[in-house]
Design an enzyme around this catalytic site. Structure first.
Site, PDB file in Angstrom:
ATOM      1  N   ASP A 260      86.345  37.027 -70.015  1.00 14.53           N
ATOM      2  CA  ASP A 260      84.986  36.795 -70.530  1.00 14.53           C
ATOM      3  C   ASP A 260      84.310  38.073 -71.026  1.00 14.53           C
ATOM      4  O   ASP A 260      83.084  38.217 -70.938  1.00 14.53           O
ATOM      5  CB  ASP A 260      84.106  36.133 -69.457  1.00 14.53           C
ATOM      6  CG  ASP A 260      84.611  34.757 -69.069  1.00 14.53           C
ATOM      7  OD1 ASP A 260      85.218  34.094 -69.934  1.00 14.53           O
ATOM      8  OD2 ASP A 260      84.412  34.352 -67.914  1.00 14.53           O
ATOM      9  N   ALA A 261      85.091  39.000 -71.547  1.00 11.00           N
ATOM     10  CA  ALA A 261      84.532  40.270 -72.017  1.00 11.00           C
ATOM     11  C   ALA A 261      84.892  40.560 -73.466  1.00 11.00           C
ATOM     12  O   ALA A 261      84.727  41.677 -73.946  1.00 11.00           O
ATOM     13  CB  ALA A 261      85.014  41.422 -71.128  1.00 11.00           C
TER      14      ALA A 261
END
Length: 284
Positions: A228-229
């Site tokens: 999720d980056a």
């Protein structure tokens, strides 16, 4: 008529726009869209151009070769040229949630999305009737702790067989490994059920409810090995109050997820996203 989209980024320097637009004109092209951005901190120039060519003798391959020799090497550009004749091919990965799947297939069926969907992959069979209803091939590839590598090899076989250009995780509840990510860098789009960075864990809306949040959101981003980056493509939020229940928050969140994911897919398939240093430049 032939139409091309040209994406460029390179070190900022004088006369890039003049040289590129002149090159298009000399080759018989008419520019119908042009936008550019300079990242002052990185000193990087970004540009997106759409051109139309009326001549029957126009060749995208020849245009690419000449552009490379005459301009790309001169300005040390990172660049791509896409022809409108070829629609990008998108593979859908899903699990059991159906809201994003229904939304994307509805838009696809109505001609709203400029792409092709050769198949859908799922680690469950629950949503197969939806794929069947839209007449899109469905492949069930179960994923367990012991079979994850084997499952990804089967996925890769299908992706290569159908010449897939990018992948959309439409609430696919599995972590994608580096093997797949490296094969499709900045070409795997995920939808996250919150406004990143945000509440983590399996029940983000419950956590948000306990904190009494006043907005909830959704984020669509490219998948990287850091969970999720990845580079963010699209985000949106909805206002909530103390009167909203957890069920209300989930319903609003799912509406946001559908819209945000669809917009991200449109931006990517229309060649309007450029990635640099884990950030995106989004052209209108």
């Amino acid at each position: 008529m032939n139409k091309i989209t040209l994406l460029i980024h390179c070190k900022d320097q004088s006369n890039i726009i003049a040289n590129v637009t002149n090159f298009v004109a000399v080759n018989g092209g008419n520019i119908v869209y042009l936008d550019q951005h300079v990242d002052r901190e990185q000193d990087i120039f970004f540009m997106r151009l759409e051109g139309e060519f009326l001549s029957n003798n126009f060749s995208t391959a020849n245009f690419k070769e000449d552009f490379k020799n005459e301009l790309a090497e001169k300005f040390e550009m990172k660049w791509r040229i896409y022809s409108s004749e070829k629609k990008p091919k998108m593979a859908l990965f899903i699990s059991k949630y159906d809201h994003c799947l229904y939304d994307l297939l509805g838009r696809y069926n109505s001609g709203e999305l400029n792409l092709e969907i050769p198949f859908i992959i799922s680690n469950h069979t629950d949503l197969k009737p939806i794929a069947d209803n839209f007449k899109i091939p469905f492949y069930h590839i179960p994923v367990t702790k012991d079979t994850k590598e084997e499952a990804e090899n089967k996925q890769l076989e299908l992706l290569e067989k159908f010449n897939i250009d990018f992948i959309v995780l439409a609430r696919y509840m599995q972590i994608v490994s580096g093997k797949l990510i490296n094969k499709y860098p900045n070409k795997i789009i995920n939808i996250h059920h919150s406004f990143l960075p945000a509440f983590v864990g399996a029940k983000p809306y419950h956590s948000a409810f306990k904190r009494g949040v006043k907005i909830i959101g959704a984020t669509s981003h490219y998948v990287t090995e850091e969970l999720d980056a990845g580079p963010i493509i699209e985000q949106d939020v909805a206002h909530v109050t103390h009167t909203h229940s957890i069920k209300d928050l989930i319903a609003k969140g799912r509406d946001l997820e559908k819209i945000v994911l669809a917009n991200a897919v449109k931006l990517h398939s229309n060649r309007k996203v450029m990635v640099y240093n884990n950030k995106t430049v989004i052209f209108s």
